[in-house]
Scaffold this active site. Structure first.
Site, mmCIF file in Angstrom:
data_model
loop_
_atom_site.group_PDB
_atom_site.id
_atom_site.type_symbol
_atom_site.label_atom_id
_atom_site.label_comp_id
_atom_site.label_asym_id
_atom_site.label_seq_id
_atom_site.Cartn_x
_atom_site.Cartn_y
_atom_site.Cartn_z
ATOM 1 N N HIS A 86 0.867 -1.193 0.000
ATOM 2 C CA HIS A 86 0.000 0.000 0.000
ATOM 3 C C HIS A 86 0.891 1.227 0.000
ATOM 4 C CE1 HIS A 86 -2.960 2.959 0.920
ATOM 5 N NE2 HIS A 86 -2.562 3.143 2.174
ATOM 6 N N HIS A 120 0.939 5.783 -1.006
ATOM 7 C CA HIS A 120 0.195 6.973 -1.423
ATOM 8 C C HIS A 120 0.954 7.600 -2.594
ATOM 9 C CE1 HIS A 120 -2.368 7.692 2.469
ATOM 10 N NE2 HIS A 120 -2.323 6.422 2.115
ATOM 11 N N ASP A 149 0.518 -5.209 -19.988
ATOM 12 C CA ASP A 149 1.495 -6.221 -19.571
ATOM 13 C C ASP A 149 1.278 -6.657 -18.122
ATOM 14 O OD1 ASP A 149 2.935 -6.636 -21.878
ATOM 15 O OD2 ASP A 149 4.424 -5.079 -21.447
ATOM 16 N N HIS A 209 -8.523 7.800 -1.193
ATOM 17 C CA HIS A 209 -7.433 7.358 -0.324
ATOM 18 C C HIS A 209 -6.171 7.086 -1.152
ATOM 19 C CE1 HIS A 209 -6.144 4.283 3.028
ATOM 20 N NE2 HIS A 209 -5.151 5.036 2.611
ATOM 21 N N TYR A 264 6.735 -14.833 -22.655
ATOM 22 C CA TYR A 264 7.617 -13.673 -22.464
ATOM 23 C C TYR A 264 8.738 -14.059 -21.497
ATOM 24 C CZ TYR A 264 8.823 -8.817 -21.345
ATOM 25 O OH TYR A 264 9.469 -7.620 -21.167
HETATM 26 ZN ZN LIG Z 1 -3.098 4.846 3.234
#
Ligand SMILES: [Zn+2]
Length: 234
Positions: free
Chosen positions: A95, A97, A120, A169, A227
């Site tokens: 995660h 930002h 891809d 978010h 690939y």
């Molecule tokens: Zn966050």
């Protein structure tokens, strides 16, 4: 100490996010799961990246209960745990930002597939979750963030589209392990940036054709992938 190898992998994935410029301040966390043990390893909350070591990471079960670790886990732990429970085929989550992906998330707009870089890595547009209700926000917010993501994948395959934008978010990405999740977070930021430029240059830009999209995704993923080199996973 439990899961030493996984701790090391998750540490490296967290550092990968920083090295790739995806972490603004401390807004970023990566985790990895050991399926045989039903345990996950996640970044601790609020520890400086340049001082973090594998032993600082926190081991929890898949309901977020701490099993080993003296530091508090990342506050996004319940989101990671919900995704591991709902998506049994994933092994790592990242995660961030990162700016461009977060801009699309803040605009609550899915990222269209404008080109083969996107195709891809992601077999379809990057979906965006619905905005959360006041009750969801005031309740178990981080767990409900996971619920919103899972809802967005009701009719999607999380292996084919290993990323999402949480409305207002930012992005979550995942993969077969923590390193792959961090790589997908990096690619997501790249395609978010390129998509932004694409529609800036041409407001009428259209997503690529299904045939081209399928060709690029499937030559790299799935049973008939060709690939890269035989026996290597790219
Ligand atoms: Zn966050």
């Amino acid at each position: 100490m439990l899961l030493l190898n996984l701790r090391e992998q998750v540490l490296q994935a967290n550092l990968d996010l920083v090295r790739r410029g995806l972490v603004l301040s401390t807004f970023g966390n990566a985790s990895g799961v050991s399926r045989p043990d039903n345990l996950m390893v996640i970044k601790p909350s609020g520890v400086a990246y340049d001082q973090m070591t594998a032993k600082d990471l926190v081991v929890t079960d898949l309901h977020g209960k701490v099993v080993e670790g003296t530091l508090r886990p990342s506050s996004d732990l319940p989101t990671h745990a919900a995704l591991y429970r709902a998506f049994p085929s994933i092994g790592g989550i990242a995660h961030t930002h990162s700016e461009y992906a977060t801009a699309w998330a803040q605009a609550s707009q899915p990222i269209p597939c404008f080109g083969t870089t996107h195709a891809d890595y992601f077999h379809g547009p990057i979906p965006v979750t619905e905005s959360m209700t006041d009750a969801e926000i005031n309740g178990e917010y981080e767990a409900n963030t996971g619920v919103a993501i899972i809802r967005a994948f009701e009719h999607r395959d999380p292996v084919s589209i290993p990323a999402v934008l949480v409305a207002n978010h930012g992005p979550f990405a995942w993969g077969s392990d923590a390193a792959k999740a961090a790589e997908n977070a990096w690619m997501l930021e790249a395609v978010a940036r390129m998509a932004y430029f694409t529609i800036s240059i041409n407001h009428n830009a259209r997503p690529i054709d299904k045939a081209l999209h399928d060709r690029h995704f499937l030559r790299k993923h799935g049973h008939n992938a060709y690939y890269g080199q035989p026996g290597t996973k790219t």
